[in-house]
Design an enzyme around this catalytic site. Sequence first.
Site, PDB file in Angstrom:
ATOM      1  N   ASP A  22     -12.903  -0.896   7.816  1.00 23.97           N
ATOM      2  CA  ASP A  22     -11.700  -2.026   8.527  1.00 23.97           C
ATOM      3  C   ASP A  22     -13.033  -2.626   9.351  1.00 23.97           C
ATOM      4  OD1 ASP A  22     -10.573  -0.411   7.052  1.00 23.97           O
ATOM      5  OD2 ASP A  22      -9.861   1.026   9.405  1.00 23.97           O
ATOM      6  N   ASP A 141       0.044   2.167  -0.935  1.00 25.99           N
ATOM      7  CA  ASP A 141      -0.012   4.056   0.078  1.00 25.99           C
ATOM      8  C   ASP A 141       1.530   4.421  -0.583  1.00 25.99           C
ATOM      9  OD1 ASP A 141      -2.293   2.289   1.163  1.00 25.99           O
ATOM     10  OD2 ASP A 141      -1.116   1.552   2.511  1.00 25.99           O
TER      11      ASP A 141
END
Lengths: 273, 212
Positions: A22, A141
């Site tokens: 990230d 997702d």
Amino acid sequence: MLRPRSASEPMGLAKRVIPCLDVTRGRVVKGVNFVGLRDAGDPVEIARRYDDQGADELTFLDITASSDERDLILHIIEAVAAEVFIPLTVGGGVRKVDDVRRLLNAGADKVSINTAAVQNPQLVADASGRYGAQCIVVAIDAKRVDPPADAKSVGAVPRWEVYTHGGRKSTGLDAVAWARRMQTLGAGEILLTSMDRDGTKSGFDLALTRAVADAVDVPVIASGGVGNLEHLAAGILEGRADAVLAASIFHYGEYSVRQAKELMASRGIEVRL
Amino acid sequence: MSSIAVIDYGMGNLRSVSKALEHVAPDAEVQVTSDPEMVRRAERVVFPGQGAMPDCMREMEARGLRPALLEAARTKPFLGICIGLQMLFERSEEGDTPGLGIFPGRVKRFPPQLMKDAQGNKLKVPHMGWNEVMQAEPHALWRGIADASRFYFVHSFYVEAGNPELVAGYSIYAFPFTCAVAQDNIFAVQFHPEKSQAAGLALLANFVTWKP
């Protein structure tokens, strides 16, 4: 007729292990914890470490909130691509074909599209048509929707719904059907994350992984929930994924990528060692 | 000083290719160029390609690169990569596109009905990831690279060489397919050496010093 020369039979395509980083404002966040790392937030140094450990690819997820700081990811990719010679995927905030172009020009090999694919499916078709399916990943997702109580008899099958905005917004879309549609529009790969399992360390949602992997002809990367190395092997063997992605088990030094591959190899999985 | 032209015809990212060449040949002058004159002047030529072959052929022609490419393929160390390999052949099933026709043979799509492994599991297309490359013959560009080393692939089409003598390497995905061809001053590969870590850098290092 081509024949293998050596006595040992060739094994074919390896299943991939992909660490995910990230990044925000040009820095890697979620504290990567390698012994002796001079700068825990330096993307180049971290990428080099994973490359040394035998990572098959790297995925960078840009979690920058404000759009005016997004260009910083381009500098990261440029710097990493100059020193690390394995495939790089970048996702997060990709909204238009021009975003894809800029990331590819910076040195990304693949660009991952998530929320924007739901808002504007044509983006996937346009980007794939322009740059080729090989560089377009659609990230899905998914959250499990249990069948209603009265349907919980034999034969009731689970289903999963697509979420966007980091798992906050439901879309009503069926994840398996969505994966198929994305393939049809030009996705070259599906990055599939279980929102139920993400961050839990309880393993991939194997039923979800398998349902999507069986439904599409493009490669599927399993993501969300990895807590130990057996989970990675299960994602391949039971989930039938082509690649497995994990973040925290690698970042905090619990396991190296090499250890992951050795465990997978011991379970009979073809890996690049 | 050695000069290497990386041919740019607007199809995808050439940064990785040029950075990898600079990495293995820090003293060389690596130029990403769409100028036919630069291609003519370079000592070595790298011909990459990404995306769809019809687009690649069109963009290459639009930049007037064909004569310079054909000349380079006759006269100097020449490395084709991915679609840059496929374009050397006569014709591709992808959009039924004519290629440069330097080599006899065709470019075919992995046929869906054959995409199963020995256990009957579905094999995905694109063929994406690290596969073993079997060296069909000794070659200067394989020097120092173990047979069956893994390289990174990402493609849905493969070449079927009309002349078996061309085959320098092959891989297996449902069936054996040609992933490297060699003839005289030309070497061309389906995989991406610039993304294949140590093995890929070794191949590029061999290329930049190759004296065919």
